[in-house]
Each structure stands twice: as C-alpha cells, then as structure tokens.
Design a protein around this motif. Structure first.
Motif, PDB file in Angstrom:
ATOM      1  N   ARG A   1      -3.326   0.856 -43.653  1.00 47.30           N
ATOM      2  CA  ARG A   1      -2.420  -0.092 -43.583  1.00 47.30           C
ATOM      3  C   ARG A   1      -2.384  -0.820 -41.947  1.00 47.30           C
ATOM      4  O   ARG A   1      -2.349   0.701 -41.737  1.00 47.30           O
ATOM      5  N   PHE A   2      -1.739  -1.974 -41.618  1.00 50.79           N
ATOM      6  CA  PHE A   2      -1.488  -2.111 -40.257  1.00 50.79           C
ATOM      7  C   PHE A   2       0.269  -2.598 -41.018  1.00 50.79           C
ATOM      8  O   PHE A   2       0.351  -3.474 -41.328  1.00 50.79           O
ATOM      9  N   THR A   3       0.930  -2.575 -39.333  1.00 50.50           N
ATOM     10  CA  THR A   3       2.193  -2.969 -39.145  1.00 50.50           C
ATOM     11  C   THR A   3       2.229  -3.919 -37.894  1.00 50.50           C
ATOM     12  O   THR A   3       1.819  -3.023 -37.365  1.00 50.50           O
ATOM     13  N   LEU A   4       2.407  -4.722 -38.029  1.00 50.16           N
ATOM     14  CA  LEU A   4       2.779  -5.702 -37.047  1.00 50.16           C
ATOM     15  C   LEU A   4       3.970  -6.147 -37.167  1.00 50.16           C
ATOM     16  O   LEU A   4       5.741  -6.304 -37.629  1.00 50.16           O
ATOM     17  N   ALA A   5       4.622  -5.774 -35.829  1.00 55.70           N
ATOM     18  CA  ALA A   5       6.303  -5.845 -35.223  1.00 55.70           C
ATOM     19  C   ALA A   5       6.188  -6.623 -33.967  1.00 55.70           C
ATOM     20  O   ALA A   5       5.373  -6.363 -32.851  1.00 55.70           O
ATOM     21  N   LEU A  57      -5.747  -2.831 -44.767  1.00 56.94           N
ATOM     22  CA  LEU A  57      -6.872  -2.708 -43.658  1.00 56.94           C
ATOM     23  C   LEU A  57      -8.031  -3.129 -44.052  1.00 56.94           C
ATOM     24  O   LEU A  57      -8.257  -3.017 -45.137  1.00 56.94           O
ATOM     25  N   ARG A  58      -8.874  -4.002 -43.079  1.00 59.29           N
ATOM     26  CA  ARG A  58     -10.680  -3.781 -43.672  1.00 59.29           C
ATOM     27  C   ARG A  58     -11.536  -3.210 -42.480  1.00 59.29           C
ATOM     28  O   ARG A  58     -11.366  -3.654 -41.188  1.00 59.29           O
ATOM     29  N   GLU A  59     -12.460  -2.693 -43.295  1.00 61.51           N
ATOM     30  CA  GLU A  59     -13.239  -1.482 -42.394  1.00 61.51           C
ATOM     31  C   GLU A  59     -14.103  -2.719 -41.619  1.00 61.51           C
ATOM     32  O   GLU A  59     -14.509  -4.370 -41.704  1.00 61.51           O
ATOM     33  N   ASN A  60     -14.381  -2.029 -40.432  1.00 59.16           N
ATOM     34  CA  ASN A  60     -14.701  -3.132 -39.067  1.00 59.16           C
ATOM     35  C   ASN A  60     -14.406  -4.101 -38.474  1.00 59.16           C
ATOM     36  O   ASN A  60     -15.137  -5.622 -38.105  1.00 59.16           O
ATOM     37  N   GLU A  61     -12.805  -4.760 -39.180  1.00 55.75           N
ATOM     38  CA  GLU A  61     -12.188  -6.356 -38.661  1.00 55.75           C
ATOM     39  C   GLU A  61     -11.549  -5.591 -36.941  1.00 55.75           C
ATOM     40  O   GLU A  61     -11.438  -4.523 -36.634  1.00 55.75           O
ATOM     41  N   LEU A 119     -12.038   3.417 -42.339  1.00 54.13           N
ATOM     42  CA  LEU A 119     -10.687   3.779 -43.179  1.00 54.13           C
ATOM     43  C   LEU A 119     -10.937   4.849 -43.451  1.00 54.13           C
ATOM     44  O   LEU A 119     -11.159   6.530 -44.487  1.00 54.13           O
ATOM     45  N   GLY A 120      -9.542   5.555 -43.498  1.00 59.16           N
ATOM     46  CA  GLY A 120      -8.396   6.632 -44.700  1.00 59.16           C
ATOM     47  C   GLY A 120      -8.265   7.187 -45.392  1.00 59.16           C
ATOM     48  O   GLY A 120      -8.958   5.669 -46.302  1.00 59.16           O
ATOM     49  N   GLU A 121      -7.931   8.150 -46.441  1.00 57.94           N
ATOM     50  CA  GLU A 121      -8.053   7.770 -47.620  1.00 57.94           C
ATOM     51  C   GLU A 121      -6.768   6.588 -47.692  1.00 57.94           C
ATOM     52  O   GLU A 121      -5.830   6.018 -47.047  1.00 57.94           O
ATOM     53  N   SER A 122      -7.371   5.519 -48.527  1.00 56.42           N
ATOM     54  CA  SER A 122      -6.498   4.652 -48.952  1.00 56.42           C
ATOM     55  C   SER A 122      -4.502   5.002 -49.731  1.00 56.42           C
ATOM     56  O   SER A 122      -3.834   3.623 -49.340  1.00 56.42           O
ATOM     57  N   SER A 123      -5.081   5.331 -50.771  1.00 57.82           N
ATOM     58  CA  SER A 123      -3.353   6.246 -51.200  1.00 57.82           C
ATOM     59  C   SER A 123      -3.705   7.715 -51.755  1.00 57.82           C
ATOM     60  O   SER A 123      -4.659   8.459 -51.334  1.00 57.82           O
ATOM     61  N   ILE A 124      -2.752   8.025 -52.069  1.00 62.40           N
ATOM     62  CA  ILE A 124      -2.358   9.779 -52.861  1.00 62.40           C
ATOM     63  C   ILE A 124      -3.466   9.739 -54.144  1.00 62.40           C
ATOM     64  O   ILE A 124      -3.941  10.929 -54.359  1.00 62.40           O
ATOM     65  N   GLY A 125      -3.680   8.445 -54.427  1.00 56.31           N
ATOM     66  CA  GLY A 125      -4.102   8.290 -55.548  1.00 56.31           C
ATOM     67  C   GLY A 125      -6.017   8.857 -55.675  1.00 56.31           C
ATOM     68  O   GLY A 125      -6.294   9.560 -56.469  1.00 56.31           O
ATOM     69  N   ASP A 126      -6.706   8.251 -54.213  1.00 56.92           N
ATOM     70  CA  ASP A 126      -8.252   8.843 -53.751  1.00 56.92           C
ATOM     71  C   ASP A 126      -7.907  10.263 -53.860  1.00 56.92           C
ATOM     72  O   ASP A 126      -8.708  10.590 -53.753  1.00 56.92           O
ATOM     73  N   ALA A 127      -6.317  10.966 -53.696  1.00 61.94           N
ATOM     74  CA  ALA A 127      -6.850  12.159 -53.178  1.00 61.94           C
ATOM     75  C   ALA A 127      -6.800  13.809 -54.539  1.00 61.94           C
ATOM     76  O   ALA A 127      -6.896  14.425 -54.535  1.00 61.94           O
TER      77      ALA A 127
END
Length: 444
Positions: A1-5, A57-61, A119-127
């Motif tokens: 994920r990304f965060t913008l401030a 996030l999207r890969e290659n963006e 991208l890394g693991e998108s969520s703990i569900g993947d693990a």
C-alpha cells in the motif's frame, strides 16, 4: 500500500499504463492572480491541516512529485508526453525540469519520480496459505541437519512454543521457533506462529529481531537472528534500578520502537523488561511477538487478556479492545519498574481482580528524580486511558525536550515530597516537648 501526506502546492501524480492521474490538491487561492499564493502551509496558521490518502500499489506504476515551477508551466499533457518518451527515471526528471526552464519558468523547478518494481506480500492471508501445506518439523536433536540448519540445542520448550538454537552455513547463530508436537492440528496456534513472523517482517529494523528469509522451508517454523546480551529484567536483577541517564536513553529508544510498531498498525501487548533485550552491540530490541495484535487481522484474539498482569492496562481487565494507549501503559509500568524496582499500583498476581486508584509517585523510591520526569511517568500510568499519552511520539517529545534540563537536579526537600510525614513528625515532637515541660513544672 501507499500513503500520501500532503500540504502546499507541489503536485503528486500516479503514472501507470501511459495514464497520468493527479492524486493531490493544490492548497492555493482560486482568485485571478492569486493562484500561487498558499492558503495552507507549514507556519501559515496556528494548526496545520494535512491531506491524507492511501491506496493499493500496482506493479510497474510510478509516482511523480512536481513543484509548481514544473506543473504550472508545462501542464498535464506535456508532462504525460515526456513520461512516455523517457522510460528512464533519471532522464525523465531531467527532461521535465529542463522543459520547464525552456518554457520560461521563473519558480522552483523540481521533479521526483519513483517506480514500484515489485510488490511484497499483499496481506497476512498470503502468508497463512502455507498453513495448509506445511507440517510441523519432527523433533530435532543436537548435531542434526534440518533444511540447511545445524541444530545446536533446545533452548526453550513450553505449552505454546518450541525454540531451538541453530547455526547457518556460515556458523552464525539463529533461533528456530516452531510449535510443540501436541499442537500439530491446532490451526489457531499455527496461524499465531505465522502471524508473529509476518509482524516481525513488517517492522524490520534495528529495534526488532531480524527474520531469516528461509526460502527452502518445507515445515511450519520461522527463524530469527540470535543476539548476545541480557534482558532488562536480568539487568535489573543483577545491578538494581537504572541510573537516570541510562534510564532516559533506554526510555527514548523503547518509545521509538513502540512508535514504529503503532505506525505499522501493530500492538505488541506484552511489553515488559523480560521482552526487552539490551544487546552486546548496544542496541535495545523488543522481543516476543507471540501476543501481537493487528486490527482486522487478529479480531478473534481481541477479547483475550494478554500479557503479564502487572503490565496490563486497567481498561483491558474490563474487556476493552486493544489500543495503542494500552501498549503505552505497559511501557510506563516497565520504565517505572526499571527506575524503582516497584510497580505503580503494586504487583498484580494472576487471577487477581485489581483495583486502580492513584499510582504511587516514583520519586518516593527515587528522590533524585526531577519533577518533569516524575510527572511524565505518572501520566503514562494513569488508570484513565484518556489521561495518558495518545502516541509514543508525544511522550518521546516530552523526554527529548526534558533533556535540556539537568538530570543531576538536587532532590526536592523532604517537606515537598512527604509533607504529611514532616508535619506529623513535628507535631509529635512538639507534643513530647510539651509533656516534658509539663512534667518538669509539676515536679518543681
């Protein structure tokens, strides 16, 4: 994920599949001739209002940040054309800035371009998918080789976990953590073990144990680096309460670690001296994520009363869901105990239903404690969570500002610290003197 401030008039764009999308707003006046006058910026008002945005996030963006000297001069169409023509990141930003100067920009011209490679693991569900695939390791014996590790010894064996000391191919020591055999069909225990590993990966850094990648893994376990040193509980037992300067240094490091955890949406729920390792390398590390909680991921454990009773926040005894302020309460009790050897509400036993009134002031045990430090500690261990620090950073700021004051302040006079005792003693002495005088008068 990304965060913008975001605040101000720089712009942020997402660039993906040849499409340019602006994701920030310009905090400027809309009136003619006022488009470059900021209406929101650092120092402009008493309170700073910041825009926040987060997403997947999207890969290659790519993400592009431009100062107004670039975007106001070129416009979105020209910016997109340059990004299409210049796939190389460095060339793209150089071209954007040069084009802005050539087009007559008189303002600051800056450009920053970041590409998401993978991208890394998108969520703990993947693990947790691996839970269905991996059996528990067989019982391991010293000298045995197992999936690339050489077993040295069994380091710990409890109802909930099994810990081995192992060596890698370079003979470096690591700790292999798995479940005892009787939990081989316990899906919840397996999920907790993998959650613990996932949490540690999310907070990788100097304040936490390093987790091994373990690419050849075929069984349910994870491996973390072993660090020589001693826990703060061991240090307290051997050397007694900490000197003030060392205590404050460790307090600041602990708060930085807890602040990082909370920014990752992870609550530790078992902060205590036994889980704080002061390494021989000088680093302070927070250990044992077996009870860690992440909102939305650990909801089935939200009702459980975790940790060691003396460090559990009062509201948790009443079934309140985990919060960052409960972790900060545990930090407060931990620091109080390391400084005094006591607990602010006395030691709480398992199965005891404690009552929380007013915490005992730390300077009762440490008369060398400056007022500002005593007050900061007292706020951290308040029974009412609303009276505690809201974030680790808030408390850290108090400690950092307090550094400007001397830690070698003379102890406060006894009359200030224990006025009741002083006046009682004076009254008793006065009474005895009066009785003595009366006795002498009667016998003359």
């Amino acid at each position: 994920r990304f965060t913008l401030a975001h605040v101000g008039d720089c712009r942020v764009y997402r660039w993906h599949a040849d499409q340019l999308q602006r994701i920030s707003d310009d905090h400027v006046w809309d009136q003619p001739g006022m488009q470059h006058v900021l209406k929101r910026a650092l120092g402009l008002d008493q309170h700073l209002v910041v825009d926040f945005l987060d997403g997947e996030l999207r890969e290659n963006e790519s993400f592009l940040m431009l100062s107004d000297g670039v975007w106001a001069t070129l416009g979105d169409t020209a910016i997109a054309a340059i990004l299409r023509d210049q796939p190389d990141l460095d060339s793209a930003v150089q071209t954007l800035v040069s084009a802005a100067h050539l087009a007559g920009s008189q303002d600051n011209a800056s450009a920053l371009l970041v590409r998401v490679e993978a991208l890394g693991e998108s969520s703990i569900g993947d693990a947790l998918i691996h839970l269905q695939q991996w059996p528990l390791p067989p019982p391991l014996k010293p000298g045995q080789h197992f999936e690339g590790w050489q077993v040295v010894e069994v380091l710990g064996h409890s109802q909930q976990s099994l810990l081995y000391r192992v060596l890698d191919a370079q003979q470096q020591p690591w700790l292999l953590k798995t479940l005892p055999g009787h939990l081989h069909d316990d899906h919840q225990a397996g999920q907790s073990l993998l959650s613990e590993e996932w949490f540690l990966r999310r907070v990788a850094g100097r304040h936490f144990p390093e987790v091994h990648a373990a690419t050849a893994r075929q069984h349910l376990y994870y491996v973390m680096r072993e660090y020589p040193g001693q826990t703060l509980a061991e240090h307290l037992q051997q050397h007694g309460p900490l000197p003030l300067a060392q205590w404050q240094d460790l307090a600041e490091r602990l708060l930085r670690a807890v602040g990082l955890l909370h920014r990752r949406q992870i609550l530790h729920r078992d902060i205590k001296p036994e889980n704080l390792l002061l390494g021989d390398d000088g680093e302070l590390r927070l250990l044992d994520f077996g009870l860690a909680y992440c909102p939305g991921l650990s909801e089935d454990q939200a009702h459980l009363l975790p940790g060691t009773p003396s460090y559990i926040a009062p509201e948790a005894f009443n079934g309140v869901a985990p919060t960052p302020r409960q972790d900060l309460y545990a930090v407060g009790v931990t620091l109080y105990h390391l400084l005094t050897g006591h607990f602010p509400y006395g030691e709480i036993e398992a199965f005891q239903r404690p009552r929380f009134t007013t915490p005992v002031s730390a300077n009762r045990y440490r008369p060398d404690l400056p007022d500002w430090l005593e007050q900061s500690l007292e706020r951290a261990v308040q029974a009412d969570p609303a009276q505690r620090y809201e974030t680790a950073e808030e408390w850290l700021l108090v400690l950092e500002q307090g550094e400007r004051r001397s830690l070698s302040v003379r102890p406060r006079p006894l009359l200030e610290r224990e006025p009741l005792k002083v006046w009682r003693t004076l009254a008793l002495v006065s009474l005895l003197l009066n009785l003595l005088l009366l006795y002498l008068l009667l016998h003359h």
